[in-house]
Write a protein that holds these residues in place. Structure first.
Motif, PDB file in Angstrom:
ATOM      1  N   MET A 135     -62.998  62.715  12.670  1.00 54.01           N
ATOM      2  CA  MET A 135     -61.683  62.137  12.920  1.00 54.01           C
ATOM      3  C   MET A 135     -61.797  60.620  12.839  1.00 54.01           C
ATOM      4  SD  MET A 135     -59.239  62.548  16.291  1.00 54.01           S
ATOM      5  CE  MET A 135     -59.265  64.333  16.142  1.00 54.01           C
ATOM      6  N   SER A 136     -60.815  59.990  12.231  1.00 54.65           N
ATOM      7  CA  SER A 136     -60.850  58.544  12.134  1.00 54.65           C
ATOM      8  C   SER A 136     -60.699  57.916  13.519  1.00 54.65           C
ATOM      9  CB  SER A 136     -59.722  58.046  11.220  1.00 54.65           C
ATOM     10  OG  SER A 136     -58.463  58.255  11.835  1.00 54.65           O
ATOM     11  N   LYS A 137     -61.234  56.727  13.662  1.00 51.76           N
ATOM     12  CA  LYS A 137     -61.188  56.031  14.952  1.00 51.76           C
ATOM     13  C   LYS A 137     -59.753  55.734  15.361  1.00 51.76           C
ATOM     14  CE  LYS A 137     -62.986  51.966  17.358  1.00 51.76           C
ATOM     15  NZ  LYS A 137     -63.764  50.718  17.231  1.00 51.76           N
ATOM     16  N   ILE A 138     -58.927  55.319  14.395  1.00 46.93           N
ATOM     17  CA  ILE A 138     -57.521  55.018  14.691  1.00 46.93           C
ATOM     18  C   ILE A 138     -56.805  56.258  15.209  1.00 46.93           C
ATOM     19  CG2 ILE A 138     -55.298  54.472  13.613  1.00 46.93           C
ATOM     20  CD1 ILE A 138     -56.880  52.024  14.126  1.00 46.93           C
ATOM     21  N   LEU A 139     -57.015  57.394  14.546  1.00 48.24           N
ATOM     22  CA  LEU A 139     -56.349  58.627  14.962  1.00 48.24           C
ATOM     23  C   LEU A 139     -56.758  59.038  16.363  1.00 48.24           C
ATOM     24  CD1 LEU A 139     -54.490  60.967  14.322  1.00 48.24           C
ATOM     25  CD2 LEU A 139     -56.405  62.126  13.196  1.00 48.24           C
ATOM     26  N   SER A 140     -58.046  58.929  16.660  1.00 48.75           N
ATOM     27  CA  SER A 140     -58.507  59.295  18.003  1.00 48.75           C
ATOM     28  C   SER A 140     -57.909  58.360  19.059  1.00 48.75           C
ATOM     29  CB  SER A 140     -60.039  59.256  18.063  1.00 48.75           C
ATOM     30  OG  SER A 140     -60.522  57.956  17.779  1.00 48.75           O
ATOM     31  N   GLU A 141     -57.741  57.074  18.698  1.00 51.12           N
ATOM     32  CA  GLU A 141     -57.130  56.132  19.638  1.00 51.12           C
ATOM     33  C   GLU A 141     -55.657  56.463  19.869  1.00 51.12           C
ATOM     34  OE1 GLU A 141     -57.762  52.284  17.989  1.00 51.12           O
ATOM     35  OE2 GLU A 141     -59.889  52.191  18.549  1.00 51.12           O
ATOM     36  N   ILE A 142     -54.954  56.877  18.820  1.00 52.53           N
ATOM     37  CA  ILE A 142     -53.551  57.261  18.961  1.00 52.53           C
ATOM     38  C   ILE A 142     -53.410  58.497  19.839  1.00 52.53           C
ATOM     39  CG2 ILE A 142     -51.515  58.099  17.701  1.00 52.53           C
ATOM     40  CD1 ILE A 142     -52.378  56.378  15.356  1.00 52.53           C
ATOM     41  N   LEU A 143     -54.267  59.482  19.619  1.00 56.58           N
ATOM     42  CA  LEU A 143     -54.227  60.703  20.435  1.00 56.58           C
ATOM     43  C   LEU A 143     -54.465  60.386  21.907  1.00 56.58           C
ATOM     44  CD1 LEU A 143     -56.196  63.216  18.170  1.00 56.58           C
ATOM     45  CD2 LEU A 143     -53.754  63.193  18.640  1.00 56.58           C
ATOM     46  N   GLU A 144     -55.411  59.501  22.164  1.00 57.38           N
ATOM     47  CA  GLU A 144     -55.718  59.134  23.544  1.00 57.38           C
ATOM     48  C   GLU A 144     -54.548  58.364  24.169  1.00 57.38           C
ATOM     49  OE1 GLU A 144     -57.967  59.134  26.972  1.00 57.38           O
ATOM     50  OE2 GLU A 144     -58.320  60.197  25.062  1.00 57.38           O
ATOM     51  N   SER A 145     -53.936  57.476  23.372  1.00 59.04           N
ATOM     52  CA  SER A 145     -52.823  56.684  23.892  1.00 59.04           C
ATOM     53  C   SER A 145     -51.583  57.534  24.133  1.00 59.04           C
ATOM     54  CB  SER A 145     -52.504  55.552  22.905  1.00 59.04           C
ATOM     55  OG  SER A 145     -51.487  54.724  23.409  1.00 59.04           O
ATOM     56  N   GLN A 146     -51.386  58.558  23.327  1.00 61.76           N
ATOM     57  CA  GLN A 146     -50.226  59.447  23.513  1.00 61.76           C
ATOM     58  C   GLN A 146     -50.256  60.165  24.860  1.00 61.76           C
ATOM     59  OE1 GLN A 146     -49.574  62.270  20.381  1.00 61.76           O
ATOM     60  NE2 GLN A 146     -48.640  60.772  19.001  1.00 61.76           N
ATOM     61  N   LYS A 147     -51.454  60.393  25.371  1.00 59.88           N
ATOM     62  CA  LYS A 147     -51.577  61.097  26.652  1.00 59.88           C
ATOM     63  C   LYS A 147     -50.932  60.314  27.789  1.00 59.88           C
ATOM     64  CE  LYS A 147     -55.976  63.303  25.379  1.00 59.88           C
ATOM     65  NZ  LYS A 147     -57.420  63.426  25.722  1.00 59.88           N
ATOM     66  N   ASN A 173     -53.974  69.554  16.920  1.00 59.64           N
ATOM     67  CA  ASN A 173     -54.907  68.676  17.639  1.00 59.64           C
ATOM     68  C   ASN A 173     -54.280  68.069  18.888  1.00 59.64           C
ATOM     69  OD1 ASN A 173     -53.158  66.748  16.620  1.00 59.64           O
ATOM     70  ND2 ASN A 173     -54.621  65.858  15.177  1.00 59.64           N
ATOM     71  N   GLY A 174     -53.036  68.491  19.198  1.00 63.40           N
ATOM     72  CA  GLY A 174     -52.383  68.022  20.413  1.00 63.40           C
ATOM     73  C   GLY A 174     -51.506  66.802  20.235  1.00 63.40           C
ATOM     74  N   SER A 175     -51.472  66.221  19.047  1.00 63.65           N
ATOM     75  CA  SER A 175     -50.670  65.023  18.811  1.00 63.65           C
ATOM     76  C   SER A 175     -49.202  65.383  18.603  1.00 63.65           C
ATOM     77  CB  SER A 175     -51.197  64.264  17.590  1.00 63.65           C
ATOM     78  OG  SER A 175     -51.069  65.066  16.422  1.00 63.65           O
ATOM     79  N   LEU A 176     -48.323  64.432  18.900  1.00 64.41           N
ATOM     80  CA  LEU A 176     -46.891  64.613  18.719  1.00 64.41           C
ATOM     81  C   LEU A 176     -46.476  63.978  17.396  1.00 64.41           C
ATOM     82  CD1 LEU A 176     -44.193  65.574  20.008  1.00 64.41           C
ATOM     83  CD2 LEU A 176     -43.939  63.247  20.910  1.00 64.41           C
ATOM     84  N   LYS A 177     -45.742  64.740  16.597  1.00 60.27           N
ATOM     85  CA  LYS A 177     -45.310  64.250  15.298  1.00 60.27           C
ATOM     86  C   LYS A 177     -43.806  64.430  15.132  1.00 60.27           C
ATOM     87  CE  LYS A 177     -49.550  64.744  12.586  1.00 60.27           C
ATOM     88  NZ  LYS A 177     -50.108  65.215  11.296  1.00 60.27           N
ATOM     89  N   TYR A 178     -43.235  63.552  14.299  1.00 62.19           N
ATOM     90  CA  TYR A 178     -41.818  63.652  13.961  1.00 62.19           C
ATOM     91  C   TYR A 178     -41.679  63.687  12.444  1.00 62.19           C
ATOM     92  CZ  TYR A 178     -36.846  62.598  13.567  1.00 62.19           C
ATOM     93  OH  TYR A 178     -35.509  62.649  13.259  1.00 62.19           O
TER      94      TYR A 178
END
Length: 220
Positions: A135-147, A173-178
């Motif tokens: 997983m890219s670092k940016i994506l993992s940071e976004i997932l963590e921030s969404q929490k 992966n638990g992320s929210l998308k629109y």
């Protein structure tokens, strides 16, 4: 006892069954030539038509070429019915499509595991397979921030309560998308990192603010 095989070449996939069986005999003679040359031996084939190979008059050019190679060996060719050769028949005469698909699926899986360096450990007759998720670092940071984002938490809560939210979805992966795009949390430092990623990346051709905005819009 020895076993020999090879993969069919592209042009050989169009061969008729007699030619495939004939090619198998030639292949066996070539790989074991150092044992067979100058000796008398017997070949058994599961294809009955090859029994009359040396008495046939209408041979194609391919078969004639192979016959010239066979002339260097002293052997007799005998037909061995499949019923009398159950073990070999089970491996070679089953549905070719099913057997080949199983083999290809297995080798593709092994190749994929090797690419990722996944290791398997066997303990007490059980296999333990370690999985690696890239997983890219940016994506993992976004997932963590969404929490910790209140808006994201509010939308997820409404969706989990079976309320209809057109365009919104929760990814595996638990992320929210629109509408298939990642929902960006209200985190200034994270948004700045995303901008830097798009602006400074060696894979991005930066042609101005409008181009950069359109690129970002596809994903976020």
């Amino acid at each position: 006892m020895a076993y020999g095989s090879r993969q069919l070449k592209n042009h050989e996939k169009n061969y008729l069954t007699p030619d495939l069986e004939f090619a198998a005999i030639v292949h066996a003679l070539k790989i074991w030539r150092h044992y067979l040359y100058g000796e008398k031996f017997e070949i058994f084939t599961g294809h009955k038509s090859l029994k009359y190979l040396f008495t046939q008059k209408d041979l194609n050019m391919r078969q004639r070429h192979w016959m010239e190679y066979l002339e260097d060996h002293q052997f007799t060719l005998s037909y061995h019915p499949g019923k009398a050769n159950v073990v070999a028949d089970a491996l070679s005469c089953k549905n070719r499509g099913i057997v080949s698909s199983l083999a290809l699926g297995e080798w593709n899986m092994v190749g994929t595991l090797n690419e990722f360096g996944v290791q398997m450990e066997v303990q007490d007759e059980k296999a333990y397979l370690g999985a690696l998720i890239a997983m890219s670092k940016i994506l993992s940071e976004i997932l963590e921030s969404q929490k910790y984002d209140q808006k994201v938490a509010f939308i997820k809560a409404r969706m989990e309560s079976s309320e209809t939210m057109p365009g919104w979805e929760i990814h595996t992966n638990g992320s929210l998308k629109y509408q298939g795009r990642m929902s960006m949390p209200s985190d200034d430092s994270l948004r700045e990192n995303v901008f830097k990623e798009f602006h400074h990346s060696v894979f991005v051709v930066h042609l101005g603010g409008t181009k950069m905005y359109q690129d970002l819009k596809r994903q976020y």
